[in-house]
Motif scaffolding. Structure first.
Motif: not given
Length: 223
Positions: A144-155, A160-166, A182-192
C-alpha cells in the motif's frame, strides 16, 4: 536533491536491510563528489535523521532510518505517476473486529471532514470499520505504501492539535471508501481502519469475526 540521490545509492548498497560499511572516499564513487563533500553529506543526512551512522575503523556503518526509507518511497510513487498508467489493485482479506471506539470522535472533527470531502470525494460516516488482516494479507500490506497517498493534514481546533495521516482509496465488498493511516498510530501493522460514506456494518450486514475483501485501488501501474 542530494538527499534522494545519496539515500538511493546507500539503499542500492543494501543500507535499508542492514548497516553497511562505507568510507567517505568510497562514497565519492557513487555521488561524483569530493571526499570532503561526501563526508559532509553523510553527516547532514545523519543530523536530519535520514540515516543512522556509527564511526568505525576504516569508515562508518550506515543504515537508512524510517524517514529515509519514506523519502525514497515517495520518490518512487512520483515516478510511478509519471510513467505508469494501468490499474494495479491490491486485494486484502481480513476479519472485522471491534475497535477502540476512537474513530467516531476523530473522523467527525471538522478539520478532517472537510479534507475528506474535498480529497476523497465523499463525506464519511463518523466512525471507522476495523479489519484485522490475515497473515498473507498482512505481509502484502506494505505494498500500500508504494501507492501515492492522499495526504490529510493535521490541524488545531483552538483547544488541541490533531495529527495528519495518509488515505488510500479502496472498495470493500463493492462499496467505495478509504483506508486511513495516521502519521502517529498505536495500531499494529495488520490492522486497517476504513472509512466510507455509509455505516459499513449495517450496509454490509457484517459483525465481528466476519471475513471481508478489501480492494486497494491503484490507478498507476508499471508492468
Amino acid at each position: 536533491m542530494y538527499r534522494t540521490e545519496s539515500l538511493k545509492k546507500l539503499a542500492l548498497l543494501g543500507a535499508i536491510e542492514k548497516p553497511v560499511k562505507i568510507s567517505s572516499s568510497e562514497f565519492t564513487r557513487y555521488t561524483s563528489t569530493s571526499s570532503k563533500t561526501a563526508a559532509r553529506v553523510l553527516k547532514q543526512l545523519e543530523e536530519e535523521q535520514y540515516i543512522e551512522r556509527q564511526l568505525v575503523a576504516g569508515g562508518q556503518m550506515v543504515q537508512l532510518r524510517e524517514k529515509g526509507v519514506d523519502l525514497l518511497k515517495n520518490e518512487y510513487a512520483e515516478y510511478r505517476n509519471i510513467f505508469c498508467r494501468d490499474r494495479n489493485d491490491i486485494d486484502l482479506y481480513g476479519n472485522v473486529i471491534t475497535g477502540l471506539g476512537e474513530g467516531q470522535y476523530y473522523i467527525s472533527r471538522d478539520g478532517y471532514m472537510s479534507q475528506f470531502r474535498d480529497k476523497l470525494g465523499f463525506i464519511p460516516y463518523p466512525g471507522t470499520l476495523n479489519v484485522r488482516l490475515d497473515s498473507v494479507s498482512a505481509e502484502m500490506r506494505e505494498k500500500i505504501t508504494l501507492i501515492k497517498p492522499i495526504v490529510v493534514h493535521g490541524f488545531s481546533d483552538g483547544e488541541r492539535s490533531f495529527g495528519g495521516g495518509k488515505c488510500y482509496l479502496i472498495e470493500i465488498e463493492g462499496i467505495r471508501g478509504a483506508v486511513v493511516i495516521p502519521d502517529r498510530t498505536h495500531y499494529p501493522a495488520d490492522l486497517l481502519e476504513i472509512i466510507a460514506p455509509v455505516k459499513l456494518r449495517e450496509m454490509l450486514r457484517i459483525n465481528d469475526g466476519d471475513k471481508v475483501k478489501i480492494v486497494v485501488r491503484d490507478p498507476q501501474r508499471c508492468e
